[in-house]
Design a protein around this motif. Structure first.
Motif, PDB file in Angstrom:
ATOM      1  N   ARG A  87       1.926  -5.112  11.282  1.00  0.00           N
ATOM      2  CA  ARG A  87       1.737  -4.227   9.862  1.00  0.00           C
ATOM      3  C   ARG A  87       0.925  -2.757  10.401  1.00  0.00           C
ATOM      4  NH1 ARG A  87       0.356  -5.152   4.071  1.00  0.00           N
ATOM      5  NH2 ARG A  87      -0.619  -3.256   3.137  1.00  0.00           N
ATOM      6  N   GLU A  88       0.078  -3.025  11.234  1.00  0.00           N
ATOM      7  CA  GLU A  88      -0.858  -1.992  11.679  1.00  0.00           C
ATOM      8  C   GLU A  88      -0.089  -0.967  12.613  1.00  0.00           C
ATOM      9  OE1 GLU A  88      -1.772  -5.297  11.936  1.00  0.00           O
ATOM     10  OE2 GLU A  88      -3.134  -4.850  10.070  1.00  0.00           O
TER      11      GLU A  88
ATOM     12  N   GLY B 103       3.503   6.759  10.733  1.00  0.00           N
ATOM     13  CA  GLY B 103       2.868   7.618  10.065  1.00  0.00           C
ATOM     14  C   GLY B 103       1.870   8.474  10.606  1.00  0.00           C
TER      15      GLY B 103
ATOM     16  N   LEU C  22       0.543   4.915   1.649  1.00  0.00           N
ATOM     17  CA  LEU C  22      -0.411   5.931   2.610  1.00  0.00           C
ATOM     18  C   LEU C  22       0.378   7.290   2.548  1.00  0.00           C
ATOM     19  CD1 LEU C  22      -0.971   3.042   5.114  1.00  0.00           C
ATOM     20  CD2 LEU C  22      -2.509   3.623   3.175  1.00  0.00           C
TER      21      LEU C  22
ATOM     22  N   ILE D 144       2.192   1.154  10.697  1.00  0.00           N
ATOM     23  CA  ILE D 144       1.232   2.197  10.085  1.00  0.00           C
ATOM     24  C   ILE D 144       0.941   3.381  10.987  1.00  0.00           C
ATOM     25  CG2 ILE D 144      -1.021   3.054   8.780  1.00  0.00           C
ATOM     26  CD1 ILE D 144      -0.899   0.062   7.450  1.00  0.00           C
TER      27      ILE D 144
ATOM     28  N   THR E  35       5.322   3.490   1.660  1.00  0.00           N
ATOM     29  CA  THR E  35       4.702   2.550   1.452  1.00  0.00           C
ATOM     30  C   THR E  35       4.751   1.308   2.391  1.00  0.00           C
ATOM     31  OG1 THR E  35       6.532   1.663   0.603  1.00  0.00           O
ATOM     32  CG2 THR E  35       5.230   2.636  -0.922  1.00  0.00           C
ATOM     33  N   VAL E  36       3.634   0.477   2.515  1.00  0.00           N
ATOM     34  CA  VAL E  36       3.950  -0.618   3.600  1.00  0.00           C
ATOM     35  C   VAL E  36       3.385  -1.782   3.140  1.00  0.00           C
ATOM     36  CG1 VAL E  36       1.549  -0.178   4.432  1.00  0.00           C
ATOM     37  CG2 VAL E  36       3.053  -1.339   5.758  1.00  0.00           C
TER      38      VAL E  36
ATOM     39  N   GLN F 125       0.815  -1.161   0.091  1.00  0.00           N
ATOM     40  CA  GLN F 125       0.019  -0.063   0.100  1.00  0.00           C
ATOM     41  C   GLN F 125       0.806   1.283  -0.082  1.00  0.00           C
ATOM     42  OE1 GLN F 125      -2.176  -1.278   3.769  1.00  0.00           O
ATOM     43  NE2 GLN F 125      -3.843   0.123   2.545  1.00  0.00           N
TER      44      GLN F 125
ATOM     45  N   TRP G  80       8.153  -1.180   5.839  1.00  0.00           N
ATOM     46  CA  TRP G  80       7.680   0.143   5.608  1.00  0.00           C
ATOM     47  C   TRP G  80       8.869   1.036   5.087  1.00  0.00           C
ATOM     48  CZ3 TRP G  80       9.513   5.061   7.110  1.00  0.00           C
ATOM     49  CH2 TRP G  80       8.863   6.009   7.176  1.00  0.00           C
TER      50      TRP G  80
END
Length: 640
Positions: A94-95, A102, A14, A98, A169-170, A12, A160
């Motif tokens: 992953r969460e 981020g 983001l 982000i 991006t991740v 992704q 990441w």
């Protein structure tokens, strides 16, 4: 710690949170002279990750699995222009990657970045208020790659990546080992940080005190063996006599994420009924969110050298929330939670001891270095004042630490202590006079202190929002009672001689009729009209009752949407003033009432109040000026 991983297709792109974009811009453009701090910050983050895993493993030992020796590894690759920092700590999902990389979850960040001027020198100083952290990587890197796997998770990890261009991006990857690897692809002008010799020197300079081993490859191009670079000894566990000042400063920068030096510190070990070690620091400047209600604050808590939590606010009162440091207890259980800390009598005892230690540290700073104490007061004085109401047990320790602007000093900076005030008091003076206004300049020129100044009586000048609330908690200092110059009687006592009393009585007798006329004109707006003992240059002032809310507190309540209690002030008039003499000569009832209202409005403005109808006030003032100029209303209207 191997680095084998395969990429999956779940990728992704983001966008960064707006505050992160602002922070990255600041990092890239404003911190050129402090570039090396990135390494301290990333090693500090790696240390925190290891600390968190060690704590989590208390409840779940399986999290450590086969890799039980927590450490940090740093690789500098001059050939490829990269530097890599790896830990085998708690890792991220992953969460979490982000969320953690981020966004910035600190209240007030948007307002903070809007306050930045764009001036690089100023912004460089302001960033220390925020804390640098992971984003400092972009000071030296054109691209940053983070690979991580959460401890206890399956072999599903996360990659990441960002070039600080507004996006990142991740993607989900397969990763065999837990922990986090951060790789910086260095800018062309930052290749010095790919030099192993340079990196070793920075680790020894900034991270020697990290409680985990920091390792690098042994010297020699083909070497695969890692060796210890730092001391790997928690600084607070070392006897004070063996710690250098520079080491204390570096440790502060590590825990506070600040590249400036602290103003003072205190390292202490308590033994006996309870055992704990503390290392406390007074920062050199306030964080931007010092006044944010939900801002993170408190000490780092360790139990028997095992990290338990950041921001353990239970160990210091709110008014000392600016203090940074650690407390390491030998008595608390390893599974202690924030809820248990609030109920543990052991914590209360430690809190009491640490509070006194901080106040003693400030007292020493005040005595030994006036310049540093002035810097402390400028940054944290308003916060320390809260303790007068919150911590009555330590009020006598806090009072000597206070600083005030004063009529004794020409400048408006708070440099006067209560001890200095008492030492300068006039013979027979029994009150410590103070005045609260919108600003120190407004207090200095206030009508309330005209006669006090004429008599050579010093007045403390206050202007911060907290002052009215704080001063309401105070009774006396060294046997001398505090007295608000804007309230009640001035309580001059023996400072007022018989001649003064006689003059006041005669003025009252001569102006009894005038006082009644003014009271009748103003009606319920005032409780009483009387001759003034305060005024010398001004014609009138409004005097509050001893327990009435002041103008500042009334404005705060009103702004908060709360109902402001009704109160009627006393109007004091200066019967020797030309305007008051003119008022006394006015025979027309309408003109008299209008002029009396004008005096009341002016007195209200002088105390910092707001007029309910400013237009009416202006019209009354214009009519008076026309009359005083000897111009008729008709002529004035015709000429306009």
């Amino acid at each position: 710690m191997s680095t084998t991983e395969t990429t999956s297709s779940e990728k992704q792109t983001l966008g960064f949170q707006a505050e992160v974009r602002d922070l990255l811009k600041l990092m890239i453009h404003s911190l050129y002279s402090h570039r090396e701090i990135f390494l301290r910050e990333l090693i500090s983050n790696a240390s925190d990750a290891n600390d968190r895993l060690r704590f989590a493993a208390i409840a779940d030992p399986a999290l450590l699995a086969e890799d039980r020796d927590l450490e940090i590894r740093v690789d500098a690759d001059a050939k490829n222009g990269t530097i890599t920092i790896r830990d085998n700590g708690i890792g991220m999902t992953r969460e979490e990657a982000i969320a953690n990389l981020g966004t910035i979850a600190r209240s007030g960040t948007a307002e903070f970045f809007r306050s930045l001027s764009g001036d690089q020198q100023k912004d460089s100083a302001l960033i220390g208020q925020f804390g640098v952290g992971f984003y400092s990587a972009f000071i030296v890197a054109e691209r940053v790659e983070v690979i991580s796997r959460k401890a206890g998770a399956s072999e599903s990890g996360v990659r990441w990546e960002s070039s600080a261009d507004g996006d990142f991006t991740v993607e989900t990857i397969a990763r065999a080992e837990r922990g986090t690897t951060v790789t910086l692809h260095l800018k062309a002008d930052a290749k010095e940080f790919a030099d192993p010799y340079r990196v070793r020197s920075l680790i020894r300079r900034y991270s020697d005190h990290i409680g985990f081993p920091v390792r690098m490859r042994k010297e020699g191009e083909a070497s695969l063996e890692y060796e210890l670079v730092n001391e790997a000894k928690a600084l607070w566990t070392v006897p004070r006599t063996e710690v250098k000042d520079e080491e204390y400063k570096q440790f502060y920068q590590h825990i506070a994420h600040d590249y400036a030096d602290p103003l003072a510190w205190s390292h202490n070990k308590v033994e006996g009924k309870r055992e704990y070690t503390s290392l406390l620091y007074i920062p050199g400047r306030a964080p931007f969110d010092l006044w944010q209600r939900d801002a993170a604050r408190g000490l780092k808590l360790y139990v028997r050298r095992v990290f338990i939590m950041d921001d353990a606010e239970q160990f210091l009162p709110q008014y000392l929330r600016f203090v940074k440091g650690i407390v390491d207890s030998s008595d608390l259980p390893l599974n202690v939670s924030r809820e248990l800390l609030q109920q543990d009598p052991e914590v209360d005892a430690i809190r009491s001891g640490l509070t006194k230690r901080v106040l003693d540290m400030l007292a020493r700073l005040m005595k030994d270095d006036a310049g540093k104490y002035a810097a402390f007061w400028k940054e944290f004085g308003a916060v320390l004042k809260e303790g007068l109401a919150q911590d009555t047990a330590n009020k006598d320790r806090i009072l000597p630490l206070l600083r005030f602007a004063s009529t004794h000093e020409a400048g408006n900076e708070p440099t006067t202590s209560l001890a200095q005030y008492v030492e300068r008091m006039k013979p027979g003076q029994e009150r410590i006079y103070y005045l609260i206004a919108e600003s120190v300049a407004a207090a200095r020129s206030s009508p309330y202190i005209e006669q006090l100044s004429e008599r050579g009586l010093e007045v403390l000048l206050l202007s911060e929002r907290i002052d009215e609330w704080v001063m309401g908690q105070l009774d006396e200092f060294e046997g001398k009672k505090f007295k608000d110059a804007a309230r009640g009687d001035l309580e001059l006592g023996s400072l007022e001689n018989e001649a003064d009393k006689k003059e006041r009585e005669e003025a009252l007798k001569e102006n009894k009729g005038l006082l009644k006329r003014v009271k009748d004109a103003l009606g319920d707006r005032v409780q009483e009209v009387r001759t003034s003992v305060r005024l010398r240059e001004s014609p009138a002032c409004l005097v509050l009752g001893e327990h009435d809310l002041g103008a500042s507190m009334r404005r705060i309540l009103s702004a908060a949407g709360q109902k402001v209690p009704e109160s009627k002030p006393v109007l004091e008039i200066n019967t020797g003033h030309a305007i008051v003499k003119y008022l006394d000569s006015v025979t027309d009832a309408g003109q008299f009432n209008e002029l009396a209202q004008l005096l009341y409005d002016q007195a209200s403005l002088a105390e910092g109040g707001q007029l309910p109808n400013p237009a009416d006030y202006v019209q009354r003032l214009n009519r008076l000026l026309v009359r005083l100029a000897g111009v008729s209303d008709t002529a004035a209207g015709a000429s306009s």
